[in-house]
Design an enzyme around this catalytic site. Structure first.
Site, mmCIF file in Angstrom:
data_model
loop_
_atom_site.group_PDB
_atom_site.id
_atom_site.type_symbol
_atom_site.label_atom_id
_atom_site.label_comp_id
_atom_site.label_asym_id
_atom_site.label_seq_id
_atom_site.Cartn_x
_atom_site.Cartn_y
_atom_site.Cartn_z
ATOM 1 N N SER A 143 -10.599 -11.646 -8.594
ATOM 2 C CA SER A 143 -10.470 -10.264 -8.144
ATOM 3 C C SER A 143 -9.582 -10.208 -6.906
ATOM 4 O O SER A 143 -8.424 -10.603 -6.970
ATOM 5 C CB SER A 143 -11.864 -9.675 -7.892
ATOM 6 O OG SER A 143 -11.790 -8.292 -7.677
ATOM 7 N N ASP A 352 2.114 1.069 9.463
ATOM 8 C CA ASP A 352 2.946 -0.110 9.730
ATOM 9 C C ASP A 352 2.322 -1.407 9.221
ATOM 10 O O ASP A 352 2.508 -2.475 9.800
ATOM 11 C CB ASP A 352 3.253 -0.218 11.227
ATOM 12 C CG ASP A 352 1.989 -0.344 12.094
ATOM 13 O OD1 ASP A 352 0.877 -0.138 11.559
ATOM 14 O OD2 ASP A 352 2.118 -0.639 13.297
ATOM 15 N N HIS A 405 -14.809 -7.657 -15.714
ATOM 16 C CA HIS A 405 -14.195 -8.101 -14.464
ATOM 17 C C HIS A 405 -14.834 -9.368 -13.903
ATOM 18 O O HIS A 405 -14.155 -10.196 -13.300
ATOM 19 C CB HIS A 405 -14.292 -6.973 -13.437
ATOM 20 C CG HIS A 405 -13.567 -7.228 -12.166
ATOM 21 N ND1 HIS A 405 -12.189 -7.250 -12.083
ATOM 22 C CD2 HIS A 405 -14.017 -7.489 -10.909
ATOM 23 C CE1 HIS A 405 -11.820 -7.489 -10.839
ATOM 24 N NE2 HIS A 405 -12.913 -7.650 -10.109
#
Length: 429
Positions: A143, A352, A405
């Site tokens: 993951s 940023d 998953h």
């Protein structure tokens, strides 16, 4: 520093390392990073090369093994395993509202900005120089750990001999908003599957939603249970055995008492066990930032949700679960997140964030990479994974519908065995 332990069929060694919080200021504030080394019990096992495991998340400590089984059993046949508690998790200077309460909100946001994949990889490289004497090692990411693997390939491929990814090939360039546009659709599909498999689940969940809408019901950690919180159980329906866990919990949610229907104390306790927001704050604080490159997330999941009005529950509409999306209201409802509310907003507005990937560098990658892509994965958009797989040199993938998953947790020995064979050019078994 290290301490030796003996587990069932495994020798374990605990390691701690003192590393910079900010690698641009190596002599500034330091943190502790913890890793547990696993090795077999034979004398030759102590000299095997390392494979490092990057846990999913972000914000979760490495697994705590109890025995030699699963993917660890396969790995120990030819590796020493290093289970890394990523900075801020487990025993690696863990982050909580208490641990950073001495900082103001702006300082908290600055501090937390150092806990993304880029610094996790810098930590790993520093540890490699220390524990592996600078020898190359292999890496395995599950993951979010797959995001870390790609970042490692991007930043320090010279330290790697092989790489493996399960359930986590990220887009190299798509912003969080595009990611959530895709994953909301996947969550809708998982909802349809869940309510088809368990025909009475819609009735059960709507009865519970109606009850908590009109009563002050408190979960085991003290918060008032809201419909929005209830929807968060959907993070489990994208896991193997997760739908069953959610359904069996709903079956027991309401009980009849002399005073009328009440929420079962068992439900209130187990509900907290299925959600980690109070205990693992980095997940909520930094989840969206794992996609950010020179841009702000601006609560992408919340913004995209406005397009999917079906998730906004009303009594005359079907109830739908959400997925692993993070919302700003977390920091108004969860007790251990409330003190971090202002820092969370500053992180969501941060523009940023450094770039994560250099696509020209990755297309020229020489490190063998084998990846398992789960076509039915609720958390990762398959098309984005395939898009990235085509953009990383020397990457071979196995596309399968067999697993959800958390496949490596359920059938890890088999999955890792296939991936090792794939990386070595052997016939898949």
């Amino acid at each position: 520093m290290h301490t030796r332990q003996i587990l069932a069929g495994i020798h374990a060694i605990k390691h701690t390392f003192t590393l910079p919080l900010d690698y641009s200021q190596p002599n500034g504030e330091q943190i502790t990073v913890f890793a547990r080394e696993l090795r077999g019990t034979s004398p030759q096992d102590s000299t095997r090369p390392f494979i490092v495991f990057f846990q999913g998340g972000p914000g979760f400590g490495a697994i705590r093994p109890a025995a030699n089984n699963g993917w660890i059993k396969r790995a120990l046949k030819e590796f020493r395993v290093l289970l890394l508690d990523q900075r801020g998790t487990g025993l690696s200077t863990p982050v909580s509202h208490a641990s950073i309460s001495h900082l103001d909100s702006a300082q908290q946001a600055t501090y937390l900005s150092h806990f993304r994949a880029d610094n996790i990889i810098r930590d790993a490289e520093a540890i490699r120089q220390s524990i592996a004497n600078g020898d190359k090692w292999s890496i395995l990411g599950q993951s979010f750990g797959g995001f870390c693997v790609l970042k490692y390939l991007n930043d320090a491929p010279e330290g790697l001999s092989e790489a493996y990814i399960t359930g986590g090939i990220p887009s190299l360039s798509r912003p969080a908003e595009q990611v959530y546009q895709a994953t909301y659709r996947r969550v809708l599909s998982k909802n349809a599957d869940f309510f088809t498999r368990f025909p009475d689940a819609q009735t059960l969940i709507k009865q519970l939603a109606e009850h908590i809408a009109h009563h002050d019901v408190r979960i085991a950690t003290g918060e008032r249970l809201t419909v929005e919180m209830l929807q968060l159980l959907g993070i489990n329906i994208g896991m193997e055995q997760g739908p069953e866990s959610v359904y069996y919990l709903l079956e027991q949610a309401l009980i009849d008492t002399a005073a009328g229907p009440q929420v079962n104390p068992l439900f209130l306790a187990h509900f907290c066990q299925l959600l980690d927001y109070n205990t693992n704050p980095i997940f909520a604080l930094l989840h969206e930032s794992i996609y950010c490159q020179k841009d702000a997330s601006n609560w992408a999941a919340q913004r995209v949700r406005s397009v999917y009005s079906e998730f906004n529950y009303e009594a005359d509409k079907p109830f739908l679960f959400t997925g692993e999306m993070v919302y700003p209201w977390f920091f108004e409802q969860f007790t251990n997140l409330k003190p971090l509310k202002h820092a969370a907003h500053l992180l969501a507005e941060k523009t940023d964030w450094p770039n994560l990937y250099d696509q020209e560098r990755l297309i020229d990658n020489q490190v063998p990479v084998a990846a398992a892509i789960y076509s039915e994965d609720m958390f990762v958009e398959m098309q984005y994974s395939l898009e990235t797989a085509a953009s990383v040199g020397n990457l071979t993938y196995w596309l399968t519908s067999e697993y959800e998953h958390n496949g490596i947790r359920m059938d890890g020995e088999h999955i890792l065995d296939k991936l090792i064979a794939l990386n070595r050019g052997e016939q898949l078994r």
